[in-house]
Design a protein around this motif. Structure first.
Motif, PDB file in Angstrom:
ATOM      1  N   VAL A 101      81.973 -12.342  51.168  1.00 14.21           N
ATOM      2  CA  VAL A 101      80.655 -11.780  50.878  1.00 14.21           C
ATOM      3  C   VAL A 101      80.211 -10.853  52.006  1.00 14.21           C
ATOM      4  CG1 VAL A 101      78.210 -12.334  50.580  1.00 14.21           C
ATOM      5  CG2 VAL A 101      79.944 -13.688  49.396  1.00 14.21           C
ATOM      6  N   VAL A 102      80.331 -11.325  53.248  1.00 11.60           N
ATOM      7  CA  VAL A 102      79.917 -10.516  54.399  1.00 11.60           C
ATOM      8  C   VAL A 102      80.763  -9.250  54.499  1.00 11.60           C
ATOM      9  CG1 VAL A 102      79.841 -10.455  56.915  1.00 11.60           C
ATOM     10  CG2 VAL A 102      78.985 -12.463  55.695  1.00 11.60           C
ATOM     11  N   THR A 103      82.056  -9.371  54.273  1.00 14.49           N
ATOM     12  CA  THR A 103      82.952  -8.225  54.406  1.00 14.49           C
ATOM     13  C   THR A 103      82.638  -7.151  53.372  1.00 14.49           C
ATOM     14  OG1 THR A 103      84.714  -9.643  55.285  1.00 14.49           O
ATOM     15  CG2 THR A 103      85.358  -7.504  54.406  1.00 14.49           C
ATOM     16  N   VAL A 104      82.449  -7.548  52.129  1.00 13.94           N
ATOM     17  CA  VAL A 104      82.164  -6.572  51.072  1.00 13.94           C
ATOM     18  C   VAL A 104      80.831  -5.871  51.332  1.00 13.94           C
ATOM     19  CG1 VAL A 104      81.655  -6.308  48.621  1.00 13.94           C
ATOM     20  CG2 VAL A 104      83.559  -7.744  49.351  1.00 13.94           C
ATOM     21  N   LEU A 105      79.794  -6.645  51.640  1.00 18.94           N
ATOM     22  CA  LEU A 105      78.485  -6.047  51.884  1.00 18.94           C
ATOM     23  C   LEU A 105      78.508  -5.123  53.105  1.00 18.94           C
ATOM     24  CD1 LEU A 105      76.136  -9.102  51.190  1.00 18.94           C
ATOM     25  CD2 LEU A 105      76.519  -7.111  49.729  1.00 18.94           C
ATOM     26  N   ILE A 220      86.913   8.061  52.812  1.00 15.59           N
ATOM     27  CA  ILE A 220      86.158   6.879  52.411  1.00 15.59           C
ATOM     28  C   ILE A 220      87.048   5.642  52.437  1.00 15.59           C
ATOM     29  CG2 ILE A 220      84.933   5.798  50.488  1.00 15.59           C
ATOM     30  CD1 ILE A 220      83.295   7.920  51.838  1.00 15.59           C
ATOM     31  N   ALA A 221      88.280   5.797  51.956  1.00 15.21           N
ATOM     32  CA  ALA A 221      89.214   4.672  51.944  1.00 15.21           C
ATOM     33  C   ALA A 221      89.534   4.199  53.358  1.00 15.21           C
ATOM     34  CB  ALA A 221      90.498   5.065  51.214  1.00 15.21           C
ATOM     35  N   VAL A 222      89.723   5.159  54.275  1.00 11.50           N
ATOM     36  CA  VAL A 222      89.985   4.788  55.670  1.00 11.50           C
ATOM     37  C   VAL A 222      88.805   4.024  56.254  1.00 11.50           C
ATOM     38  CG1 VAL A 222      90.360   5.715  57.987  1.00 11.50           C
ATOM     39  CG2 VAL A 222      91.572   6.688  56.046  1.00 11.50           C
ATOM     40  N   THR A 223      87.595   4.494  55.981  1.00 13.46           N
ATOM     41  CA  THR A 223      86.403   3.815  56.481  1.00 13.46           C
ATOM     42  C   THR A 223      86.304   2.397  55.939  1.00 13.46           C
ATOM     43  OG1 THR A 223      85.253   5.938  56.618  1.00 13.46           O
ATOM     44  CG2 THR A 223      83.895   3.960  56.643  1.00 13.46           C
ATOM     45  N   LEU A 224      86.545   2.233  54.656  1.00 13.44           N
ATOM     46  CA  LEU A 224      86.464   0.906  54.038  1.00 13.44           C
ATOM     47  C   LEU A 224      87.482  -0.055  54.649  1.00 13.44           C
ATOM     48  CD1 LEU A 224      85.949   1.755  50.255  1.00 13.44           C
ATOM     49  CD2 LEU A 224      84.378   0.465  51.705  1.00 13.44           C
ATOM     50  N   VAL A 225      88.725   0.399  54.764  1.00 14.56           N
ATOM     51  CA  VAL A 225      89.777  -0.491  55.276  1.00 14.56           C
ATOM     52  C   VAL A 225      89.515  -0.849  56.737  1.00 14.56           C
ATOM     53  CG1 VAL A 225      92.237  -0.684  55.780  1.00 14.56           C
ATOM     54  CG2 VAL A 225      91.489   0.332  53.634  1.00 14.56           C
ATOM     55  N   PHE A 226      89.115   0.126  57.545  1.00 10.22           N
ATOM     56  CA  PHE A 226      88.830  -0.146  58.951  1.00 10.22           C
ATOM     57  C   PHE A 226      87.684  -1.150  59.095  1.00 10.22           C
ATOM     58  CE2 PHE A 226      90.620   3.858  61.247  1.00 10.22           C
ATOM     59  CZ  PHE A 226      91.874   3.511  60.796  1.00 10.22           C
ATOM     60  N   GLU A 227      86.638  -0.974  58.293  1.00 11.34           N
ATOM     61  CA  GLU A 227      85.493  -1.864  58.420  1.00 11.34           C
ATOM     62  C   GLU A 227      85.805  -3.255  57.874  1.00 11.34           C
ATOM     63  OE1 GLU A 227      81.746  -2.951  59.705  1.00 11.34           O
ATOM     64  OE2 GLU A 227      83.036  -1.224  60.132  1.00 11.34           O
ATOM     65  N   VAL A 228      86.586  -3.333  56.816  1.00 13.43           N
ATOM     66  CA  VAL A 228      86.994  -4.643  56.297  1.00 13.43           C
ATOM     67  C   VAL A 228      87.755  -5.419  57.362  1.00 13.43           C
ATOM     68  CG1 VAL A 228      88.598  -5.755  54.693  1.00 13.43           C
ATOM     69  CG2 VAL A 228      86.987  -4.055  53.853  1.00 13.43           C
TER      70      VAL A 228
END
Length: 305
Positions: A101-105, A220-228
């Motif tokens: 939950v925390v990771t997705v948000l 956008i994909a790079v940002t998502l994966v890095f933040e996850v």
């Protein structure tokens, strides 16, 4: 004065290449092949070095308590008991759910907010834009410890310490690193396309949401994966804000397992390594699924930046 014609290179009677050219080509190819072999060997060595700790971790998770640290990659006594017991000793499913939950948000919040800020710096022209962008980048030089206490006081005054909200809500205010990454990519997008959309009656938000954001999919994909990855492994904020075991994320839960079964505890390291394997598997799956987008996003951002 007569000009002497350039003599063509000597050609064999049967029409083959001039004498000496094949030998020179072979001489050039030999160092290339040697360098490729050396590079391949170096990559193989580094791959083994980086993969060994995880292979050891997986092997240790299938060993009984007395054989965890025997350094054998193939367990002498193979057992599945650790993977059954770890779910009984700790609320691992709840910790995984909290982390998910925390990771997705957090990932969605920081991606959208950073993309909006990056779009503002990439598309709009206004006085002081470069100075303001430099100020945003300057915040990257501040150590996290500088803002740790003030941020905690803010969340404490809101009565949200002990909940999952501080773990992801901070990402609503963008990230300087992701703003820089996305801005560099958006600067390479065709501006005429956005101007044409504005002429056709599209709003500023419509241009951003329907045109700029889809075109920036690799970044956008790079940002998502890095933040996850960053949120999934974040222990510091979990130690600061989470108090009850029912709100623990995976890193905070693993810390509690180390306290209970590791140093100063019951010394059941097989439980800890098994929980570590379970916590690592989702990250491996995400990187396998997103590795193509990561490579495309980084390479495209480097070329367009």
């Amino acid at each position: 004065m007569t000009l002497s014609a350039t003599r063509p290179p000597a050609v064999a009677p049967d029409g083959d290449e001039p004498h000496g050219i094949p030998d020179r080509r072979k001489a050039r190819r030999t160092p290339r092949r040697v360098s490729r072999v050396l590079i391949g060997l170096a990559l193989a060595v580094f791959a083994v070095i980086f993969a060994y700790p995880f292979v050891w971790l997986i092997s240790a998770s299938f060993k009984p308590r007395g054989q965890v640290f025997d350094n054998r990659l193939i367990p002498e006594t193979f057992t599945w008991e650790n993977y059954v017991r770890v779910w009984q000793e700790a609320p691992l499913a709840l910790w995984l759910l909290n982390t998910l939950v925390v990771t997705v948000l957090a990932a969605v919040a920081v991606t959208i907010s950073s993309a909006m800020v990056a779009w503002g710096f990439a598309y709009f022209r206004f006085r002081g834009r470069n100075a303001l962008f430099g100020l945003v980048l300057a915040t990257m030089m501040l150590p996290g410890a500088v803002t740790m206490i003030p941020t905690f006081l803010i969340w404490n005054s809101l009565g949200l310490v002990g909940t999952l909200v501080p773990m992801w809500a901070q990402n609503l205010f963008a990230s300087a690193f992701y703003v820089f990454l996305l801005r560099q990519f958006m600067l390479g997008l065709p501006r005429d396309l956005f101007d044409a959309a504005r002429v056709d009656g599209a709003t500023q938000w419509g241009v951003f949401w329907r045109i700029a954001l889809p075109l920036s999919r690799p970044a956008i994909a790079v940002t998502l994966v890095f933040e996850v990855q960053a949120v999934w492994t974040d222990l510091m904020r979990a130690l600061i804000y989470l108090r009850d075991a029912s709100t623990f994320t995976i890193p905070r839960g693993l810390k509690s397992l180390v306290d209970a079964f590791g140093f100063g505890g019951e010394w059941h390291w097989e439980i800890i390594v098994t929980a570590s394997v379970i916590a690592t598997i989702p990250m491996i799956i995400i990187f396998f699924l997103g590795q193509r987008q990561i490579i495309q996003g980084i390479s495209a951002g480097g070329l367009k930046g």
